[in-house]
Write a protein that holds these residues in place. Structure first.
Motif, short mmCIF file in Angstrom:
data_model
loop_
_atom_site.label_atom_id
_atom_site.label_comp_id
_atom_site.label_asym_id
_atom_site.label_seq_id
_atom_site.Cartn_x
_atom_site.Cartn_y
_atom_site.Cartn_z
N VAL A 33 51.65 51.27 35.65
CA VAL A 33 50.39 51.68 36.25
C VAL A 33 49.85 50.53 37.10
CG1 VAL A 33 48.04 52.51 35.83
CG2 VAL A 33 49.90 53.18 34.29
N ASP A 34 50.07 50.61 38.40
CA ASP A 34 49.57 49.62 39.36
C ASP A 34 49.85 48.18 38.95
OD1 ASP A 34 48.60 51.61 41.04
OD2 ASP A 34 46.67 51.68 40.01
N GLY A 35 50.94 47.94 38.27
CA GLY A 35 51.29 46.59 37.87
C GLY A 35 50.48 46.04 36.70
N ALA A 36 49.41 46.75 36.30
CA ALA A 36 48.56 46.26 35.22
C ALA A 36 49.15 46.58 33.85
CB ALA A 36 47.17 46.88 35.33
N PHE A 37 49.94 47.63 33.78
CA PHE A 37 50.54 48.03 32.51
C PHE A 37 51.98 48.41 32.78
CE2 PHE A 37 51.90 51.40 29.64
CZ PHE A 37 51.73 50.77 28.42
#
Length: 51
Positions: free
Chosen positions: A16-20
C-alpha cells in the motif's frame, strides 16, 4: 449445463503506497456454470445424442 468449481490456495503480495508491505496466504473457491457444452473437454466425446 456444466458446473465448474475451482479450489486453490494462493499467496497475495500486498503493498500500500510503500507504507505497508506483506504477504497473506488465502484459500479461494470459485464456482461457475457453462451452458451449451456438446463435447467432453477431456476426451472429446459427444455429450448430447440428439445433435
Amino acid at each position: 449445463m456444466v458446473k465448474v468449481e475451482l479450489n486453490t490456495d494462493v499467496t497475495l503480495d500486498i503493498s500500500v503506497d510503500g507504507a505497508f508491505h506483506g504477504c497473506e496466504d488465502v484459500s479461494v473457491t470459485a464456482t461457475g456454470f457453462i451452458e451449451g457444452v456438446s463435447y467432453c473437454p477431456f476426451c472429446g466425446r459427444k455429450l448430447k445424442e440428439n445433435e
